[in-house]
Write an enzyme that holds these catalytic residues in place. Structure first.
Site, PDB file in Angstrom:
ATOM      1  N   ASP A 130      42.864  39.131  34.413  1.00 30.65           N
ATOM      2  CA  ASP A 130      44.113  39.862  34.179  1.00 30.65           C
ATOM      3  C   ASP A 130      43.994  40.578  32.830  1.00 30.65           C
ATOM      4  O   ASP A 130      44.025  39.937  31.781  1.00 30.65           O
ATOM      5  CB  ASP A 130      45.277  38.857  34.173  1.00 30.65           C
ATOM      6  CG  ASP A 130      46.632  39.530  33.990  1.00 30.65           C
ATOM      7  OD1 ASP A 130      46.666  40.713  33.570  1.00 30.65           O
ATOM      8  OD2 ASP A 130      47.647  38.866  34.265  1.00 30.65           O
ATOM      9  N   HIS A 131      43.844  41.885  32.869  1.00 32.80           N
ATOM     10  CA  HIS A 131      43.564  42.626  31.645  1.00 32.80           C
ATOM     11  C   HIS A 131      44.749  42.676  30.690  1.00 32.80           C
ATOM     12  O   HIS A 131      44.625  43.121  29.556  1.00 32.80           O
ATOM     13  CB  HIS A 131      43.103  44.048  31.990  1.00 32.80           C
ATOM     14  CG  HIS A 131      42.153  44.638  30.984  1.00 32.80           C
ATOM     15  ND1 HIS A 131      42.119  44.251  29.663  1.00 32.80           N
ATOM     16  CD2 HIS A 131      41.194  45.586  31.103  1.00 32.80           C
ATOM     17  CE1 HIS A 131      41.189  44.943  29.020  1.00 32.80           C
ATOM     18  NE2 HIS A 131      40.604  45.759  29.877  1.00 32.80           N
TER      19      HIS A 131
END
Lengths: 463, 377
Positions: free
Chosen positions: A433-434
């Site tokens: 999850d950036h």
């Protein structure tokens, strides 16, 4: 004397016909009181908590979490007099009426179950509700009539009138999609309304025995599917696990910006280790697989980079770092894909971890995974290699920051100690999850997993 | 919040802040002067009891005992405040969420549930309480209320100057009703006929799921100036201010001064009905914001700070609320369906040929069933 009372699933909305049981909030043997939370259900409209209707003792839970239950069917039995005196043995009394089996708190019924005269009616019963969907068609049973025909007010002639077809828009749409002429369907709803069930029943009766596309496919090829009239489509209602999977994946894919990094590596040392452990007497009672070593390697990587084991709390605008690892392993079950997790996996040595992985896969295969096992996961492994696949770009389990895909292990030519040799090679992919994991962190985690698999003695160094 | 939009705080009359502090207002404070601590305690009691009942009714719906429930949660101050400004001679035309007003008019709340169980069309005789039937058709009753007010005027019940004689009508409706033709017709008709009526709009910010911002570019009270009557905005979560502005408006109406439009800005803390799921269209932040503005909480804070809300009293009231809830539950389960022929009895005050023939037809119709009417189980 115990007095048993059954509680039927109420219509928590307006005209709903069914609901999914999400969570029981009481257990058998619990003492309960009026309005204490009893069960959480999910209707077509919302998640609803049903409060307990009586004071007493829970003696039976008649439906499981995850079940789809029709409104009006029994879901729980209470003993509303658990401390009463033990009954005297009853001597048969011909006059005495049997006890009333009906629960005392069902909605009043206006109707007899079996009509003596079926008659077409023109006073189209209103299906209107204040909010949302149409009323249930299944509950309305007509009162029995005496034999004589009775005319509507102001209408003394009993001339034949040709009726338009009554059906609600969604039912009309279903009929259109199934290619069914509504006027050919016999209605069973109140006021001569054609219901969804009527259309499906009609479709089943008239369904073609041969699928148009592939010769030999002469039955609906999925359970509970309906084949279209032209035989070119099968429609299957989306429910239970498939539905939840779809919702979770959409939520995850469209809230967490996914980035995936890949790594191809030589895992011959891991294969040697697996082979040695299989011979080890200490590991005789468990199954040693490359997946076990991957799980352990990921746990080492998390320990070195705890920031990966976290979740994005959008509501509170916080990142929540977890100081425990509930290690999820994606599993195929008879009902579809689920992701049970091993609680506190970071505490286990390799042998215990192997036992836990075995338990998890056995439960999943048998469909006995407890609901708690699929909640509160922190990081996940998906073993796409079992399907012979090299790698993929996995979608995050909602609420987690990373997922590791583990590909097939193949013998391949590989430059080893300066010469081309046949080695065991695999691919790893890590999606993250950036929002909370940057490329550097994600890459380091993946590199650490790879380092342990490439050389398991790293574990000794990091352990 | 938009400073000029329909939810702005511009010109909102407030006598009690959400932290429980009293404010003075040059025009409206005098109208609340008669509210001493005993009166405020009584209002607090009524709000708490109505809420206890409301909560029980929601549970009963969840347990399958009611077909539907419409919670008044969060709107207690608007209802109890305005309701206290009424005299016994005034007439109330409610929509369907005015359980607080019903309670003040002496309707037994336990009886209201019978309607929501589908047993009968109304559970009280309007003439006994000067409290009309609940109207579920949005805005339809604004016309009935206006007509009734005009009739009261023609009957000479307005403008005599005798406080024991003059009367007026109050009509309750929501923000959604202001988008309906009926409500606008009623406003125009009431204005040009100078009818003795107070239009009391509880702007709870949602017409089911449609926010007020999607229904109006301006504050709803501004609509009043378009038809030429006074309009006032009041904090509907402030029981004192709700009382004060309603009292002024009713006194104007009774004295022959014509209609007033009151917009009570409040918040529907529960779902529209038990069939609705508000989490699909409003945020938790918004709900939290309004939870801090709970009408009961601010009165509690004010009275407790003044040392006028003893613990013993609070416990007594809560016990009373629980008792009402339990009584309502038991009464509901014991209740039976009213004979359907009852519906013919209250159509006209005097005998009527059409109603008589319809009743006769209906009786024949009922007899055509194997189980004649009255044998329902």
């Amino acid at each position: 004397m115990p007095i048993f009372e059954t509680f039927n699933l109420p219509d928590a909305g307006e005209g709903l016909t069914e609901a999914d049981v999400v969570t029981w909030l009481v257990r058998i043997g619990d003492t309960v009181e009026v309005n204490q939370p009893l069960v959480e259900i999910e209707t077509a409209k919302s998640l609803v908590e049903i409060p307990c209707p009586v004071d007493g003792l829970v003696t039976e839970l008649l439906v499981h979490e995850g079940d789809t239950v029709n409104v009006g069917s029994a879901i729980v039995v209470f003993d509303i007099d658990p401390n009463g005196p033990v009954p005297e043995p009853i001597v048969a009394m011909p006059e005495s009426a049997p006890p009333e089996p009906e629960p005392s708190f069902s909605m009043p019924r206006l109707d007899e179950p079996e009509p003596t005269v079926d008659e077409p009616v023109s006073d189209g019963a209103s299906g209107s509700v204040l909010v949302g969907y149409g009323v249930s068609a299944t509950e309305a049973v007509r009162r029995p009539r005496r034999v004589e025909v009775f005319s509507s007010f102001g209408e003394e002639s009993d001339a034949e009138i040709s009726h338009p077809v009554f059906a609600k828009p969604p039912v009309r749409r279903l009929a259109r999609e199934l290619g069914i002429d509504l006027s050919t369907v016999s209605p069973s709803g109140p006021g001569g309304i054609v219901t969804r069930e009527d259309v499906i029943q009609h479709a089943k009766e008239t369904e073609p025995r041969t699928l148009a596309t592939y010769a030999g496919d002469d039955m609906p090829w999925l359970e509970s599917g309906v084949v279209s009239a032209d035989g070119r489509l099968t429609r299957v209602p989306v429910k239970s696990v498939r539905k939840r999977t779809a919702e979770a994946m959409v939520r995850s894919a469209f809230t967490a910006p996914h980035v995936t990094v890949f790594h191809t590596l030589d895992v011959s040392a891991t294969m040697d280790l697996v082979a040695r452990l299989k011979q080890d007497r200490e590991f005789a009672d468990v199954k040693v697989t490359p997946l076990l070593i991957v799980a352990k390697a990921l746990l080492f990587a998390v320990r070195r980079h705890p920031e990966i084991n976290a979740t994005w709390d959008d509501e509170r605008q916080e990142i929540v770092y977890k100081h425990y690892v509930n290690l999820g392993i994606a599993a195929t079950t008879p009902r579809g894909l689920i992701v049970p997790n091993i609680k506190d996996a970071h505490r286990y040595d390799l042998h215990t971890l192997a036992q836990e992985v075995m338990q998890l896969t056995t439960d999943a295969r048998n469909g006995t995974t407890p609901p708690s096992a699929t909640q509160d996961g922190t990081i996940t492994i998906t073993n796409v290699g079992v399907f012979g696949i090299d790698t993929g770009t996995p979608i995050l389990n909602p609420g987690e920051a990373a997922i590791l895909a583990f590909g097939a292990i193949r013998q391949q030519p590989w430059v080893h100690e300066g010469v081309v040799a046949v080695r065991w090679v695999t691919q790893l992919a890590l999606s993250f999850d950036h929002r909370l994991v940057d490329g550097e962190l994600g890459s380091r985690v993946l590199a650490d997993v790879a380092a342990v698999l490439g050389d398991p003695s790293k574990a000794l160094v990091w352990g | 919040m938009d400073a000029h939009g329909p939810l702005s705080d511009n010109g909102v009359v407030r006598l009690l802040t959400h932290t429980g502090d009293r404010l003075e207002h040059p025009e409206y404070s005098p109208f609340a002067q008669d509210l001493d601590f005993a009166a405020l305690r009584a209002m607090w009691r009524e709000m708490v009891i109505v809420r206890a009942f409301d909560t029980e009714a929601t549970s009963l719906q969840r347990q399958g005992e009611l077909g539907l429930w419409v919670a008044a949660l969060g709107q207690e101050a608007a209802q109890i405040g305005s309701g206290h400004a009424l005299t016994d001679r005034d007439w109330v035309f409610p929509s369907y969420r005015e359980h607080g007003v019903a309670y003040l008019r002496g309707v037994d709340l336990a009886d209201i549930l019978r309607t929501f169980r589908g047993l009968e069309h109304s559970s009280w005789v309007p003439n006994e309480h000067n409290f009309h039937l609940y109207t579920l058709v949005i805005g339809a009753h604004t016309l009935h209320a206006t007509g009734y007010a005009m009739a009261m005027d023609w009957d000479g019940l307005v403008g005599s100057g005798r406080p024991d004689h003059d009367a007026a009508v109050i009509c309750y409706f929501g923000d959604g009703a202001t988008s309906e033709g009926d409500t606008n017709e009623a406003l125009v008709f009431a204005a040009v006929n100078n009818a003795p009526i107070v239009f009391f709009c509880q702007n709870n910010q949602y017409a089911i799921s449609e926010p007020t911002t999607r229904q109006s570019k301006v504050a709803l009270a501004q609509r009043a100036s378009g038809v030429g009557i006074p309009g006032v905005r009041v904090d509907g979560n402030d029981v004192l201010a709700s009382y004060a502005v309603t009292r002024q408006a009713l006194e104007r109406a009774r004295s022959g001064g014509g209609p007033t439009f009151i917009e009570a800005l409040t918040y529907r803390m529960a779902a529209h009905t038990t069939s609705d799921d508000p989490t699909r269209y409003r945020t938790r932040d918004e709900e939290d914001y309004w939870r801090e503005r709970d009408p009961i909480a601010r009165l509690t804070a004010y009275l407790e700070r003044a040392g006028e809300l003893p613990q013993a009293f609070q416990e007594e009231v809560r016990a009373e609320g629980k008792e009402l809830a339990t009584r309502a539950r038991i009464r509901l389960k014991e209740s039976v369906r009213a004979p359907a022929r009852d519906m013919f009895d209250h159509v006209y005050a005097e005998p009527h040929a059409t109603v008589d023939s319809e009743r006769a037809w209906y009786e024949r119709y009922e007899e055509s069933f194997v189980d004649a009417e009255g044998s329902h189980r």
